[in-house]
Design a protein around this motif. Structure first.
Motif, PDB file in Angstrom:
ATOM      1  N   ASN A   9     -25.379  36.666 -11.772  1.00  0.00           N
ATOM      2  CA  ASN A   9     -26.351  35.692 -12.289  1.00  0.00           C
ATOM      3  C   ASN A   9     -27.718  35.885 -11.612  1.00  0.00           C
ATOM      4  N   GLU A  10     -27.680  36.099 -10.300  1.00  0.00           N
ATOM      5  CA  GLU A  10     -28.927  36.333  -9.578  1.00  0.00           C
ATOM      6  C   GLU A  10     -29.566  37.653  -9.992  1.00  0.00           C
ATOM      7  N   GLN A  11     -28.718  38.661 -10.305  1.00  0.00           N
ATOM      8  CA  GLN A  11     -29.262  39.916 -10.797  1.00  0.00           C
ATOM      9  C   GLN A  11     -29.952  39.720 -12.149  1.00  0.00           C
ATOM     10  N   ALA A  12     -29.402  38.876 -13.002  1.00  0.00           N
ATOM     11  CA  ALA A  12     -30.033  38.584 -14.300  1.00  0.00           C
ATOM     12  C   ALA A  12     -31.373  37.865 -14.107  1.00  0.00           C
ATOM     13  N   ALA A  13     -31.423  36.941 -13.158  1.00  0.00           N
ATOM     14  CA  ALA A  13     -32.687  36.230 -12.892  1.00  0.00           C
ATOM     15  C   ALA A  13     -33.765  37.196 -12.394  1.00  0.00           C
ATOM     16  N   LYS A  14     -33.396  38.154 -11.494  1.00  0.00           N
ATOM     17  CA  LYS A  14     -34.361  39.137 -11.002  1.00  0.00           C
ATOM     18  C   LYS A  14     -34.852  40.044 -12.128  1.00  0.00           C
ATOM     19  N   SER A  15     -33.933  40.455 -13.010  1.00  0.00           N
ATOM     20  CA  SER A  15     -34.326  41.294 -14.142  1.00  0.00           C
ATOM     21  C   SER A  15     -35.295  40.546 -15.053  1.00  0.00           C
ATOM     22  N   ALA A  16     -35.041  39.272 -15.298  1.00  0.00           N
ATOM     23  CA  ALA A  16     -35.945  38.477 -16.150  1.00  0.00           C
ATOM     24  C   ALA A  16     -37.324  38.383 -15.523  1.00  0.00           C
ATOM     25  N   GLU A  17     -37.429  38.176 -14.229  1.00  0.00           N
ATOM     26  CA  GLU A  17     -38.710  38.109 -13.548  1.00  0.00           C
ATOM     27  C   GLU A  17     -39.446  39.457 -13.651  1.00  0.00           C
ATOM     28  N   ASN A  18     -38.728  40.566 -13.489  1.00  0.00           N
ATOM     29  CA  ASN A  18     -39.356  41.888 -13.588  1.00  0.00           C
ATOM     30  C   ASN A  18     -39.927  42.134 -14.986  1.00  0.00           C
ATOM     31  N   TYR A  19     -39.152  41.729 -16.031  1.00  0.00           N
ATOM     32  CA  TYR A  19     -39.647  41.914 -17.387  1.00  0.00           C
ATOM     33  C   TYR A  19     -40.905  41.072 -17.629  1.00  0.00           C
ATOM     34  N   LEU A  20     -40.930  39.870 -17.126  1.00  0.00           N
ATOM     35  CA  LEU A  20     -42.096  38.999 -17.333  1.00  0.00           C
ATOM     36  C   LEU A  20     -43.298  39.481 -16.527  1.00  0.00           C
ATOM     37  N   ASP A  21     -43.035  40.215 -15.416  1.00  0.00           N
ATOM     38  CA  ASP A  21     -44.156  40.765 -14.648  1.00  0.00           C
ATOM     39  C   ASP A  21     -44.836  41.931 -15.395  1.00  0.00           C
ATOM     40  N   VAL A  22     -44.136  42.546 -16.324  1.00  0.00           N
ATOM     41  CA  VAL A  22     -44.672  43.706 -17.047  1.00  0.00           C
ATOM     42  C   VAL A  22     -45.263  43.306 -18.391  1.00  0.00           C
ATOM     43  N   MET A  23     -44.568  42.448 -19.106  1.00  0.00           N
ATOM     44  CA  MET A  23     -44.995  42.053 -20.464  1.00  0.00           C
ATOM     45  C   MET A  23     -44.503  40.647 -20.767  1.00  0.00           C
ATOM     46  N   GLY A  24     -44.998  40.129 -21.858  1.00  0.00           N
ATOM     47  CA  GLY A  24     -44.598  38.806 -22.264  1.00  0.00           C
ATOM     48  C   GLY A  24     -43.390  38.844 -23.171  1.00  0.00           C
ATOM     49  N   PHE A  25     -42.534  37.822 -23.032  1.00  0.00           N
ATOM     50  CA  PHE A  25     -41.327  37.686 -23.850  1.00  0.00           C
ATOM     51  C   PHE A  25     -41.162  36.234 -24.264  1.00  0.00           C
ATOM     52  N   SER A  26     -40.646  36.085 -25.448  1.00  0.00           N
ATOM     53  CA  SER A  26     -40.190  34.755 -25.823  1.00  0.00           C
ATOM     54  C   SER A  26     -38.881  34.475 -25.105  1.00  0.00           C
ATOM     55  N   ARG A  27     -38.503  33.235 -25.131  1.00  0.00           N
ATOM     56  CA  ARG A  27     -37.234  32.897 -24.441  1.00  0.00           C
ATOM     57  C   ARG A  27     -36.087  33.682 -25.036  1.00  0.00           C
TER      58      ARG A  27
END
Length: 235
Positions: A191-209
Motif C-alpha cells: 500500500n505504501e509502495q502504491a502511495a509513493k508511485s502515485a506521488e511520483n506520477y503527480l510530480d511528473v504530470m497531472g492525472f485525474s483521480r
C-alpha cells in the motif's frame, strides 16, 4: 429263810494222773473259722450284687455312643472348617488373580510408555528434518539470495508493486521461481509502495483521480492498493 444256792467253791478233786496237755487254738476254734469264712463269703456276695461267688473276667466296657447333640456339633464343626478352608482357597486364588492382573497392567503400561517414547523420538527427528528443510528453503539458493539482494536494491531506489518487481527481476534474467522467491522474502508494505508511485506520477504530470488509479493498476498494483495510494495524495 435260806439264801440262793451258790456254786460250790470247793476245789476240784485232785487226780494223781498227769494233766492232759492244752489243745491248740485251731483245734479249739475248728467250728468258728468255717463260720467266719462263710459269713465273709455271704457279705461279699451281697456286696457284689448277687449270690454269684464266681470271679469272671471283667469284660471291657463299651464306649458310650455319641448323643445327637454331639453328632450335630461335630457336623457343624466340620462344616465350619470346610467353609473356612474354601474361603481361604478362594481368597488365595483371588489374590493370585489380582497380582497377575497388576503384573499384566504394569507390563502393558511399560510397553505403552516405551512405544510412546519411541514415537516421540521419531516425531522429534521428523520435526528436526522438516525444520532443517524449512531453514534451507528460507535461506534459499545462491541464485535466490542474489535475486533477493537485487529486489532490496530496487526498492531502495523506486517504488514497485509485487508483480512489477518480479517482472523487473525477470528482466534481469532471474528465473520466475527465483524472482518470486526473492520478492516474497522482502519486508514491504505494498500500500505504501502504491502511495509513493502515485506521488511520483503527480510530480511528473497531472492525472485525474481515476486516471491515476488506472495507471497504478497498470503498474501491477491491485485495485485496493491503487485506491489507497491515490487517497494518500488527496486527489
Amino acid at each position: 429263810m435260806s439264801g440262793p444256792d451258790l456254786p460250790s467253791t470247793s476245789p476240784l478233786p485232785y487226780h494223781d494222773a498227769e494233766p492232759r496237755p492244752a489243745r491248740r487254738w485251731f483245734t479249739k476254734k475248728r467250728f468258728l473259722i468255717p463260720g467266719g469264712v462263710l459269713a465273709l463269703l455271704i457279705i461279699g456276695g451281697v456286696a457284689g450284687g448277687g449270690g454269684d461267688t464266681s470271679d469272671p473276667v471283667a469284660a471291657p466296657s463299651a464306649s458310650p455312643s455319641p448323643t445327637m447333640e454331639e453328632a450335630e456339633l461335630v457336623d457343624e464343626t466340620l462344616a465350619a472348617e470346610e467353609a473356612e478352608a474354601s474361603a481361604s482357597a478362594e481368597a488365595e486364588a483371588s489374590a493370585e488373580a489380582e497380582a497377575s492382573r497388576q503384573a499384566e497392567a504394569e507390563a502393558e503400561a511399560e510397553a505403552s510408555a516405551s512405544a510412546e517414547a519411541e514415537a516421540e523420538v521419531s516425531r522429534q527427528a521428523e520435526a528436526e528434518v522438516e525444520a532443517a528443510a524449512e531453514a534451507e528453503a528460507d535461506a534459499g539458493t545462491v541464485s535466490q539470495q542474489n535475486a533477493l539482494r537485487s529486489a532490496e536494491n530496487y526498492l531502495n531506489v523506486l517504488p514497485f508493486s509485487r508483480s512489477g518487481l518480479i517482472e523487473q527481476l525477470e528482466f534481469e534474467s532471474y528465473s520466475t521461481a527465483d524472482a518470486t522467491w526473492a520478492v516474497d522474502q522482502v519486508t514491504v508494505d505494498w500500500n505504501e509502495q502504491a502511495a509513493k508511485s502515485a506521488e511520483n506520477y503527480l510530480d511528473v504530470m497531472g492525472f485525474s483521480r481515476q486516471g491515476l488509479i488506472d495507471q497504478l493498476v497498470f503498474e501491477g498494483y491491485t485495485q485496493e492498493q491503487a485506491v489507497y495510494g491515490v487517497n494518500q495524495t488527496g486527489l
